[in-house]
Write a protein that holds these residues in place. Structure first.
Motif, PDB file in Angstrom:
ATOM      1  N   ARG A   9       0.682  -1.190   0.078  1.00 35.58           N
ATOM      2  CA  ARG A   9       0.062  -0.180   0.083  1.00 35.58           C
ATOM      3  C   ARG A   9       0.823   1.253   0.073  1.00 35.58           C
ATOM      4  NH1 ARG A   9      -5.467   1.072   1.430  1.00 35.58           N
ATOM      5  NH2 ARG A   9      -5.593  -1.038   1.958  1.00 35.58           N
ATOM      6  N   VAL A  10       0.565   2.284  -0.950  1.00 35.25           N
ATOM      7  CA  VAL A  10       1.380   3.166  -1.041  1.00 35.25           C
ATOM      8  C   VAL A  10       0.735   4.593  -0.995  1.00 35.25           C
ATOM      9  CG1 VAL A  10       3.151   4.676  -2.453  1.00 35.25           C
ATOM     10  CG2 VAL A  10       3.137   2.208  -2.241  1.00 35.25           C
ATOM     11  N   SER A  11       0.771   5.505  -0.166  1.00 31.88           N
ATOM     12  CA  SER A  11      -0.240   6.622  -0.158  1.00 31.88           C
ATOM     13  C   SER A  11       0.722   7.875  -0.625  1.00 31.88           C
ATOM     14  CB  SER A  11      -0.320   7.175   1.435  1.00 31.88           C
ATOM     15  OG  SER A  11      -1.050   8.254   1.480  1.00 31.88           O
ATOM     16  N   THR A  12       0.054   8.496  -1.568  1.00 31.18           N
ATOM     17  CA  THR A  12       0.977   9.588  -2.273  1.00 31.18           C
ATOM     18  C   THR A  12      -0.191  10.906  -2.379  1.00 31.18           C
ATOM     19  OG1 THR A  12       1.963   7.946  -3.807  1.00 31.18           O
ATOM     20  CG2 THR A  12       2.013  10.100  -4.448  1.00 31.18           C
ATOM     21  N   GLY A  13       0.470  11.964  -2.112  1.00 29.44           N
ATOM     22  CA  GLY A  13      -0.177  13.228  -2.076  1.00 29.44           C
ATOM     23  C   GLY A  13       0.363  14.295  -3.334  1.00 29.44           C
TER      24      GLY A  13
ATOM     25  N   TYR B 202      -3.905  17.500 -11.729  1.00 26.52           N
ATOM     26  CA  TYR B 202      -4.767  17.594 -13.232  1.00 26.52           C
ATOM     27  C   TYR B 202      -4.138  16.504 -14.085  1.00 26.52           C
ATOM     28  CZ  TYR B 202      -6.261  21.492 -10.330  1.00 26.52           C
ATOM     29  OH  TYR B 202      -6.598  22.191  -9.180  1.00 26.52           O
ATOM     30  N   ASP B 203      -2.830  16.734 -14.200  1.00 29.30           N
ATOM     31  CA  ASP B 203      -2.224  16.014 -15.354  1.00 29.30           C
ATOM     32  C   ASP B 203      -1.453  14.688 -15.084  1.00 29.30           C
ATOM     33  OD1 ASP B 203      -0.184  17.677 -14.189  1.00 29.30           O
ATOM     34  OD2 ASP B 203       1.125  17.459 -16.073  1.00 29.30           O
ATOM     35  N   LEU B 204      -0.751  14.918 -13.726  1.00 31.44           N
ATOM     36  CA  LEU B 204       0.183  13.796 -13.236  1.00 31.44           C
ATOM     37  C   LEU B 204      -0.587  12.743 -12.406  1.00 31.44           C
ATOM     38  CD1 LEU B 204       2.881  12.688 -13.262  1.00 31.44           C
ATOM     39  CD2 LEU B 204       3.579  13.945 -11.360  1.00 31.44           C
ATOM     40  N   LEU B 205      -1.298  13.108 -11.275  1.00 33.72           N
ATOM     41  CA  LEU B 205      -2.225  12.146 -10.752  1.00 33.72           C
ATOM     42  C   LEU B 205      -3.007  11.070 -11.674  1.00 33.72           C
ATOM     43  CD1 LEU B 205      -4.074  12.854  -7.383  1.00 33.72           C
ATOM     44  CD2 LEU B 205      -5.060  11.254  -9.137  1.00 33.72           C
ATOM     45  N   PRO B 206      -3.759  11.458 -12.647  1.00 32.76           N
ATOM     46  CA  PRO B 206      -4.444  10.465 -13.404  1.00 32.76           C
ATOM     47  C   PRO B 206      -3.416   9.373 -14.115  1.00 32.76           C
ATOM     48  CG  PRO B 206      -5.356  12.579 -13.740  1.00 32.76           C
ATOM     49  CD  PRO B 206      -4.048  12.751 -12.883  1.00 32.76           C
ATOM     50  N   GLN B 207      -2.178  10.074 -14.751  1.00 32.92           N
ATOM     51  CA  GLN B 207      -1.459   9.245 -15.201  1.00 32.92           C
ATOM     52  C   GLN B 207      -0.931   8.282 -14.457  1.00 32.92           C
ATOM     53  OE1 GLN B 207       1.351  10.930 -17.959  1.00 32.92           O
ATOM     54  NE2 GLN B 207       0.644  12.781 -17.432  1.00 32.92           N
TER      55      GLN B 207
ATOM     56  N   ASP C 220      -3.441   4.782  -2.286  1.00 30.15           N
ATOM     57  CA  ASP C 220      -4.051   5.914  -1.464  1.00 30.15           C
ATOM     58  C   ASP C 220      -3.626   7.182  -2.243  1.00 30.15           C
ATOM     59  OD1 ASP C 220      -5.259   4.008  -0.023  1.00 30.15           O
ATOM     60  OD2 ASP C 220      -3.817   4.102   1.737  1.00 30.15           O
ATOM     61  N   LEU C 221      -4.535   7.855  -3.067  1.00 29.29           N
ATOM     62  CA  LEU C 221      -4.100   9.275  -3.657  1.00 29.29           C
ATOM     63  C   LEU C 221      -4.848  10.456  -3.154  1.00 29.29           C
ATOM     64  CD1 LEU C 221      -4.200   7.527  -7.375  1.00 29.29           C
ATOM     65  CD2 LEU C 221      -2.200   8.272  -5.814  1.00 29.29           C
ATOM     66  N   ARG C 222      -4.301  11.497  -2.825  1.00 29.35           N
ATOM     67  CA  ARG C 222      -4.858  12.586  -2.430  1.00 29.35           C
ATOM     68  C   ARG C 222      -4.436  13.921  -3.242  1.00 29.35           C
ATOM     69  NH1 ARG C 222      -5.759  14.490   3.322  1.00 29.35           N
ATOM     70  NH2 ARG C 222      -6.951  15.859   2.133  1.00 29.35           N
ATOM     71  N   GLY C 223      -5.297  14.802  -3.816  1.00 30.12           N
ATOM     72  CA  GLY C 223      -4.738  15.908  -4.718  1.00 30.12           C
ATOM     73  C   GLY C 223      -5.222  17.252  -4.093  1.00 30.12           C
TER      74      GLY C 223
END
Length: 305
Positions: free
Chosen positions: A92-96, A103-108, A123-126
């Motif tokens: 499990r990796v949590s990344t903020g 907008y451009d990097l998180l979806p990729q 676990d992604l948070r933007g």
């Protein structure tokens, strides 16, 4: 009961022949016979009927067979999972992400990890601010963070990702909105919509304005980059944002490049003493998404300082 005995039992149950079972197990036949006898002694029941020509499961043996298959399958599943953890293919990796990278990097990153590393739970948070991301890395809330560099803390390691040019955001009806480029000084009399004063972008925008020879007389602070663009669209002022924000396309705003070069750095950050193989795998994916697949390489053991 040992797993070795269970494996011996399963092989003999499949072969119903001590010689063939011993050959499959790469053990001597007397050793196999001894292990089966020991298992029967421990379980206080007979598992096989034996004759010089025939070996067959007893009723107790048939009952044990179901449990044995489950035990061996679970043991193999556990081994696979441990191997995946050790190689960074599970975990499990949590990344903020700061607002721009949201907008451009998180979806990729999300798409690539899901396709290439399905055993890793992300676990992604933007839409976060750099100070909050640094605090989250130190507290263990995040394993990785994409933020504005530098991150001045001895426990935070960073790797440069890219330099992002600043562009002006104007209401679409603004007299300068149709220009191909504008001087930042042309916005000297405009009210500015900016990120909060505790954010890294706040200081960078004001520094850019000072280099252009003015200080904005009116500042409206908003918490999220998307909200900032919406406020510009509503006519509350103009703004400076990194170029990737242009992926937020609103009909009522215009993004206009500046005549002078103003840029901000994007970095990948992680805790210097807290990393896992899965974290390294995701860090490699994030860098690849920024650089492109032609720069793909093996994941590093740690984030470079």
């Amino acid at each position: 009961m040992e797993l070795r005995q269970i494996r011996y039992f399963l092989t003999l149950a499949e072969e119903c022949h001590f010689g063939r079972a011993a050959t499959r197990l790469h053990v001597a036949q007397p050793a196999l016979s001894q292990q089966i006898k020991q298992l029967e002694k421990e379980l206080r029941t007979t598992l096989f009927t034996r004759s010089t020509r025939h070996v067959a499961l007893t009723e107790a043996g048939h009952h044990l067979l179901e449990h044995a298959r489950t035990l061996v399958a679970e043991e193999e599943r556990a081994r696979r999972h441990m191997t995946e953890l050790a190689t960074g293919h599970a975990g499990r990796v949590s990344t903020g992400f700061i607002g721009t990278a949201t907008y451009d990097l998180l979806p990729q990153v999300a798409r690539t990890v899901r396709a290439r590393l399905p055993g890793i739970t992300m676990d992604l948070r933007g839409e976060l601010l750099t100070p909050d991301l640094v605090d989250g890395l130190l507290a263990g809330t995040y394993d990785l963070a994409v933020l504005r560099g530098p991150a001045d803390h001895e426990d935070i390691r960073t790797t440069p990702l890219r330099s992002e040019s600043l562009v002006a955001v104007l209401p679409s009806h603004h007299p300068l909105a149709a220009r191909r480029r504008i001087s930042l000084k042309a916005l000297a009399d405009e009210p500015f919509v900016v990120h909060p004063s505790r954010s890294s972008m706040y200081g960078r925008v004001l520094a850019a304005c000072r280099r252009a020879g003015f200080q904005p007389t009116s500042l409206m602070e908003v918490g999220e980059t998307a909200t900032l663009v919406v406020f510009v669209a509503a006519g509350h002022g103009v703004a400076l944002v990194p170029a990737p924000v242009q992926s937020l396309r609103l009909a009522s705003v215009a993004y206009v490049p500046l005549t002078q070069t103003e840029s901000v750095d994007l970095v990948l950050a992680g805790h210097a003493r807290r990393t896992t193989p899965a974290t390294d795998q995701v860090a490699s994916v994030i860098k690849e998404c920024v650089e492109g697949p032609e720069h793909r390489e093996a994941p590093p053991s740690t984030l470079e300082g």
